[in-house]
Design a protein around this motif. Sequence first.
Motif, PDB file in Angstrom:
ATOM      1  N   GLY A  85       0.837  -1.212   0.000  1.00 32.24           N
ATOM      2  CA  GLY A  85       0.000   0.000   0.000  1.00 32.24           C
ATOM      3  C   GLY A  85       0.866   1.254   0.000  1.00 32.24           C
ATOM      4  O   GLY A  85       0.643   2.183  -0.776  1.00 32.24           O
ATOM      5  N   LYS A 120      -7.614   3.884  -5.195  1.00 33.28           N
ATOM      6  CA  LYS A 120      -8.464   2.964  -4.428  1.00 33.28           C
ATOM      7  C   LYS A 120      -7.690   1.737  -3.958  1.00 33.28           C
ATOM      8  O   LYS A 120      -7.770   1.385  -2.781  1.00 33.28           O
ATOM      9  N   PRO A 121      -6.926   1.045  -4.853  1.00 31.41           N
ATOM     10  CA  PRO A 121      -6.161  -0.119  -4.358  1.00 31.41           C
ATOM     11  C   PRO A 121      -5.244   0.252  -3.192  1.00 31.41           C
ATOM     12  O   PRO A 121      -5.134  -0.499  -2.227  1.00 31.41           O
ATOM     13  N   TYR A 124      -7.394   0.579  -0.069  1.00 35.71           N
ATOM     14  CA  TYR A 124      -7.871  -0.727   0.410  1.00 35.71           C
ATOM     15  C   TYR A 124      -6.731  -1.482   1.100  1.00 35.71           C
ATOM     16  O   TYR A 124      -6.922  -2.126   2.126  1.00 35.71           O
ATOM     17  N   LEU A 127      -6.114   0.089   4.488  1.00 38.03           N
ATOM     18  CA  LEU A 127      -7.178  -0.286   5.426  1.00 38.03           C
ATOM     19  C   LEU A 127      -6.987  -1.732   5.878  1.00 38.03           C
ATOM     20  O   LEU A 127      -7.108  -2.056   7.066  1.00 38.03           O
ATOM     21  N   ALA A 128      -6.665  -2.600   4.890  1.00 43.76           N
ATOM     22  CA  ALA A 128      -6.440  -4.021   5.220  1.00 43.76           C
ATOM     23  C   ALA A 128      -5.267  -4.143   6.182  1.00 43.76           C
ATOM     24  O   ALA A 128      -5.290  -4.948   7.127  1.00 43.76           O
TER      25      ALA A 128
END
Length: 486
Positions: A85, A120-121, A124, A127-128
Amino acid sequence: MTSLLTPKSTTEGTQVPVPRKAQTAVERFRPQARRRLARADILGFLAWSSGAAAVALWLADGGADGFSSFAGTMTGLGIMAGLIGMDLVLLMLLLAARIPFVDNAIGHDRALEVHKKLGKPALYLLLAHGLLLVIGYGAAEGLDPLSEAVSLWTSVPDMWLAFVSMALFIAVVVSSLVAVRRKYPYEFWYAIHLLTYAAVGTAIPHQFSVGGLFAEGTWQRWYWLALCVFTGAALLFYRVYQPLASSFRHQLTVSRVVRVSADVFSIEMTGRNLGRLSGTGGRFFFWRFLASGHWWQPHPFSLSAEPFPGSATAPGKLRITVRNLGDGSARLAQIKPGTKVAVEGPYGLFSTAARSRNKVVMIGAGIGITPLRSLLESTPFEPGSATVLLRGHDESELFLGHEIMALCQARGATLHHLTGPRSAGHHSWLPEPAVQSGFTLTSYVPGIADADVYVCGPTLWADSLIRDVQAAGVPAEQLHYERFDW
Ligand SMILES: Cc1cc2nc3c(=O)[nH]c(=O)nc-3n(C[C@H](O)[C@H](O)[C@H](O)COP(=O)(O)OP(=O)(O)OC[C@H]3O[C@@H](n4cnc5c(N)ncnc54)[C@H](O)[C@@H]3O)c2cc1C
């Protein structure tokens, strides 16, 4: 009504290129196109490798050992998600840094397109990262994820900053969603977008102080530090230093504002060292007019005339042509001669740098016609091997049409004026009378598959045209378009 204007010096004249010359010219652009595509491949390779390297860092540190337990698996996956990320966030920053190597390989708009796609990826994965870690750490300590999150916030140094960072990332990505962005003015979106720097700044401390992967003395720490420093330095250099240096170097000043039509006007500027900008053809710059009410708004506008370098006694000149498409651009019509201008650029691939073929076709509509004028002025071609198609409702909408006609005559390009109402029902980029008469793209440009095609105009019109260009057999690397919307 469609009018066909074929200047004297076209393929029918005496200036038909001899095959030997034409072949030399073809070869002239092919190596440059090959180099550009190779640069784009290198960028893709580096991007994927940086993601793989982020995981490799962790594997080399024995990260996979924890997969034997539930807590270890959650923690391991969480760390991997965080590393990838963060790597994506750094890539996004690099894509927005306006680095010439990136701009020359894929162009500014493609760089921003990829930047947007990664948003967005990246969110995500981050967040993950947070979720998996509170589950993993919690399972190891016998705490539920919520209690674990509270305990991390209160007892682990720098961790509260990581939580703040997550909230900022969410705000940035949500504000960037198309639906949200359309609702608010560009400046509001931009101000929120600047929070990305705060989000990255607050995310970095816990990466170095929590966990052992980036502990002092490890080579992983040096690698990660180098990546962060490189990204920060690129941003500072290309987004701050370069614009300041270029504005100082060129000392641009508005000399005249000339009305082209009711809602279109040209802004002419004088400046120093403009020889360093000539040869930029249809490329664009960000312009900041340093007058009250304007200085805080940088506008992207393309050149509508090649910069004239000037001499020891006369200053250089350049010109942009602007259509009143919003509040800021409308007010620019009142800009006073003598106003100083800060400039950033040139950017984009709407220029000779994108050429791969000897033949060239330029197709523009509305205000999109204006960058074609400067491209036509500077891009090399043999007489008879260039075609220009201009689309407007009527002749008055073919902005700078007379200048373009004079250039076509002087350089031996074929010019077609495609005027008339939109075609009903067909959603064609051609005017209704041309569609009714059965004209298609190849009626105007028979050999288009072997040409570089430059397209600039309103989005729906350009989309319809691009479909036709592709159907006529023009491969992606020969198709170059500039979008004026964001
Ligand atoms: C590469 C490129 C080249 C362009 N060339 C021309 C040209 O030659 N002639 C012309 O008339 N128009 C051109 N445009 C469109 C032009 O930039 C916008 O119409 C104009 O900035 C709108 O400003 P506004 O304040 O009137 O409108 P608003 O919609 O109110 O814009 C508000 C703010 O958004 C900024 N903004 C708008 N679009 C963009 C964007 N794409 N990227 C960054 N900031 C943006 C404006 O500069 C302004 O600060 C170009 C756009 C792009 C992306």
